[in-house]
Write a protein that holds these residues in place. Structure first.
Motif, PDB file in Angstrom:
ATOM      1  N   UNK A  82      -1.188  -4.571  -6.762  1.00  0.00           N
ATOM      2  CA  UNK A  82       0.073  -4.781  -6.673  1.00  0.00           C
ATOM      3  C   UNK A  82       0.448  -6.182  -7.415  1.00  0.00           C
ATOM      4  N   UNK A  83      -0.307  -6.895  -6.962  1.00  0.00           N
ATOM      5  CA  UNK A  83      -0.218  -8.595  -7.282  1.00  0.00           C
ATOM      6  C   UNK A  83       0.339  -8.900  -8.768  1.00  0.00           C
ATOM      7  N   UNK A  84      -0.691  -8.293  -9.549  1.00  0.00           N
ATOM      8  CA  UNK A  84      -0.583  -8.138 -10.712  1.00  0.00           C
ATOM      9  C   UNK A  84       0.588  -7.767 -11.701  1.00  0.00           C
ATOM     10  N   UNK A  85       1.555  -6.654 -10.850  1.00  0.00           N
ATOM     11  CA  UNK A  85       2.556  -6.027 -10.646  1.00  0.00           C
ATOM     12  C   UNK A  85       4.149  -6.405 -10.489  1.00  0.00           C
ATOM     13  N   UNK A 190      -3.734  -6.847   5.870  1.00  0.00           N
ATOM     14  CA  UNK A 190      -2.551  -5.761   5.830  1.00  0.00           C
ATOM     15  C   UNK A 190      -0.919  -5.678   5.791  1.00  0.00           C
ATOM     16  N   UNK A 191      -0.029  -5.815   4.421  1.00  0.00           N
ATOM     17  CA  UNK A 191       0.528  -5.489   4.308  1.00  0.00           C
ATOM     18  C   UNK A 191       0.641  -4.454   3.919  1.00  0.00           C
ATOM     19  N   UNK A 192       2.380  -4.047   3.993  1.00  0.00           N
ATOM     20  CA  UNK A 192       2.757  -2.648   3.288  1.00  0.00           C
ATOM     21  C   UNK A 192       2.486  -1.967   2.122  1.00  0.00           C
ATOM     22  N   UNK A 193       2.624  -3.075   1.167  1.00  0.00           N
ATOM     23  CA  UNK A 193       2.804  -2.106   0.013  1.00  0.00           C
ATOM     24  C   UNK A 193       1.104  -1.590  -1.096  1.00  0.00           C
ATOM     25  N   UNK A 194      -0.006  -2.310  -0.145  1.00  0.00           N
ATOM     26  CA  UNK A 194      -0.877  -1.580  -0.264  1.00  0.00           C
ATOM     27  C   UNK A 194      -1.144  -0.301  -0.142  1.00  0.00           C
ATOM     28  N   UNK A 223      -3.805  -4.097   9.582  1.00  0.00           N
ATOM     29  CA  UNK A 223      -3.322  -2.862   9.361  1.00  0.00           C
ATOM     30  C   UNK A 223      -2.536  -1.557   8.678  1.00  0.00           C
ATOM     31  N   UNK A 224      -4.256  -0.756   9.751  1.00  0.00           N
ATOM     32  CA  UNK A 224      -3.680   0.337  10.460  1.00  0.00           C
ATOM     33  C   UNK A 224      -2.572   0.213  11.385  1.00  0.00           C
ATOM     34  N   UNK A 225      -2.926  -0.612  12.196  1.00  0.00           N
ATOM     35  CA  UNK A 225      -2.295  -0.962  13.449  1.00  0.00           C
ATOM     36  C   UNK A 225      -0.831  -0.036  12.757  1.00  0.00           C
ATOM     37  N   UNK A 226      -0.611  -1.521  12.161  1.00  0.00           N
ATOM     38  CA  UNK A 226       1.169  -1.537  12.540  1.00  0.00           C
ATOM     39  C   UNK A 226       1.321  -0.776  11.124  1.00  0.00           C
ATOM     40  N   UNK A 227       0.920   0.577  10.379  1.00  0.00           N
ATOM     41  CA  UNK A 227       0.506   1.326   9.752  1.00  0.00           C
ATOM     42  C   UNK A 227       1.032   2.147  10.498  1.00  0.00           C
ATOM     43  N   UNK A 228       0.781   2.181  11.640  1.00  0.00           N
ATOM     44  CA  UNK A 228       0.607   3.884  12.524  1.00  0.00           C
ATOM     45  C   UNK A 228      -0.085   4.806  11.953  1.00  0.00           C
TER      46      UNK A 228
END
Length: 267
Positions: A82-85, A190-194, A223-228
């Motif tokens: 994600x970061x490379x992109x 925990x960010x969404x892109x990954x 991250x899992x919690x925030x993604x539901x």
């Protein structure tokens, strides 16, 4: 029979963290490979999801050296991808903090590294292999924060345990940078892109069919919690056997959320 041994059939896609769950940076954890192979044999799709600031290919090579059988996973999602992109989308050379190996990896994917101090963005992949104390980077990053350079943190982890020894990661440098008033763009859990990338590798299932597994509370579990997503918290990694804290959900405004299981290891 344990939750791991009788995993509910609803979980068709498993997003499994690597460092702290599958290995300790040097050796595989006992039973972890067999667990993943067993789930794969049941027809579940295993996606390894990691805050490694490297490419999926580089992570696969590392797993091969450590000895994880190739049949233990179907795809790898990394914060590095994600970061490379994002760095390539800048279209300009960037500053760099990390090892020479990491630098070579992102350069091989088209990221341009600045040859002088004249840059507006900084790629932070981790410690440089020479300076092991995060405070040692202060003299380098303080003037960058002062002139508004944007740091791109390709590994939000603050620390890992390598062969039983704590080791700081890029996230610790990024925390220091934010403390100086600098701007940080974060990639990985925990960010969404990954998660978007990992779920795409898993065939974009309904989230009720997805189980996340991780050992780090502020990245994997949050991250899992925030993604539901349902989540298994592995206590034997970075938190060294500590129980799941009762304060976790209130601390992050998650209501009554809790992991579906708490285990010491995957074995």
């Amino acid at each position: 029979m344990s939750f791991l041994e009788a995993l509910p059939p609803q979980y068709r896609v498993i997003l499994c963290d690597i460092w702290g769950v599958v290995h300790d940076g040097v050796d595989l954890y006992s039973g972890a490979a067999d667990r993943l192979l067993g789930w794969a044999g049941e027809g579940r799709r295993i996606i390894l999801i990691t805050n490694a600031p490297r490419t999926a290919e580089a992570v696969e090579q590392q797993l091969g050296r450590i000895g994880l059988p190739r049949g233990a996973w179907h795809g790898i999602s990394t914060s590095g991808e994600a970061g490379i992109a994002a760095l390539n989308a800048l279209g300009a050379p960037v500053g760099f903090i990390g090892t020479t190996e990491d630098c070579a990896i992102i350069e091989s994917r088209g990221v341009m590294i600045a040859s002088s101090g004249d840059f507006t963005d900084l790629a932070c992949l981790g410690l440089d292999g020479q300076r092991t104390n995060v405070a040692d980077y202060l003299a380098d990053i303080e003037p960058l924060a002062a002139r508004g350079v944007v740091m791109h943190c390709l590994n939000p982890d603050r620390m890992v345990i390598r062969g039983g020894v704590p080791e700081a990661c890029a996230g610790a440098i990024a925390d220091l940078y934010e403390g100086l008033g600098g701007t940080v763009r974060w990639y990985g859990k925990p960010h969404p892109a990954i998660y978007d990338h990992a779920l795409a590798l898993g065939g974009n299932p309904d989230k009720s069919a997805v189980l996340a597994i991780g050992d780090a509370l502020p990245t994997d579990v949050l991250g899992a919690a925030r993604q539901g997503l349902d989540c298994i918290f592995v206590t034997g990694g970075i938190h060294a056997g500590e129980p799941f804290p009762a304060s976790f959900a209130p601390q992050y405004g998650l209501g009554d959320w809790a992991p579906v299981a708490v285990v010491a290891t995957l074995g």
